[in-house]
Design an enzyme around this catalytic site. Sequence first.
Site, PDB file in Angstrom:
ATOM      1  N   HIS A  54       0.807  -1.225   0.000  1.00 19.88           N
ATOM      2  CA  HIS A  54       0.000   0.000   0.000  1.00 19.88           C
ATOM      3  C   HIS A  54       0.839   1.273   0.000  1.00 19.88           C
ATOM      4  O   HIS A  54       0.297   2.360  -0.140  1.00 19.88           O
ATOM      5  CB  HIS A  54      -0.983  -0.006   1.175  1.00 19.88           C
ATOM      6  CG  HIS A  54      -2.120  -0.936   0.949  1.00 19.88           C
ATOM      7  ND1 HIS A  54      -3.257  -0.556   0.286  1.00 19.88           N
ATOM      8  CD2 HIS A  54      -2.290  -2.245   1.262  1.00 19.88           C
ATOM      9  CE1 HIS A  54      -4.082  -1.583   0.211  1.00 19.88           C
ATOM     10  NE2 HIS A  54      -3.518  -2.612   0.785  1.00 19.88           N
ATOM     11  N   ASP A  58      -2.561   1.999  -4.311  1.00 19.61           N
ATOM     12  CA  ASP A  58      -3.751   2.336  -3.541  1.00 19.61           C
ATOM     13  C   ASP A  58      -4.718   1.154  -3.556  1.00 19.61           C
ATOM     14  O   ASP A  58      -4.834   0.452  -4.564  1.00 19.61           O
ATOM     15  CB  ASP A  58      -4.400   3.570  -4.179  1.00 19.61           C
ATOM     16  CG  ASP A  58      -5.623   4.009  -3.431  1.00 19.61           C
ATOM     17  OD1 ASP A  58      -6.707   3.489  -3.752  1.00 19.61           O
ATOM     18  OD2 ASP A  58      -5.496   4.853  -2.539  1.00 19.61           O
TER      19      ASP A  58
END
Length: 83
Positions: A54, A58
């Site tokens: 992450h 995204d």
Amino acid sequence: MTRGARLGRRLRLAFAVPIAALAVGAIADRVVPVDGGPRIGIRPMMTLTLSCDHRVVDGARGAAFLNDVAEAIREPERWLGGR
């Protein structure tokens, strides 16, 4: 890449790159709702699992990619140009 199904596991293939890993489960018959209603049926189903770093990807983009993969599996002719 691993082939866990040979060893009796449900995992079929796993692909990994530095920022993400996609695991593709074996196809197996499962009980599912039919047409969104109260009826149930048995359909061939496969599990897709995506793990992402992450810091780079995204979660929304990862989910969109996973939806595209699922759609390509459901309708390959659409993605392959009607071949």
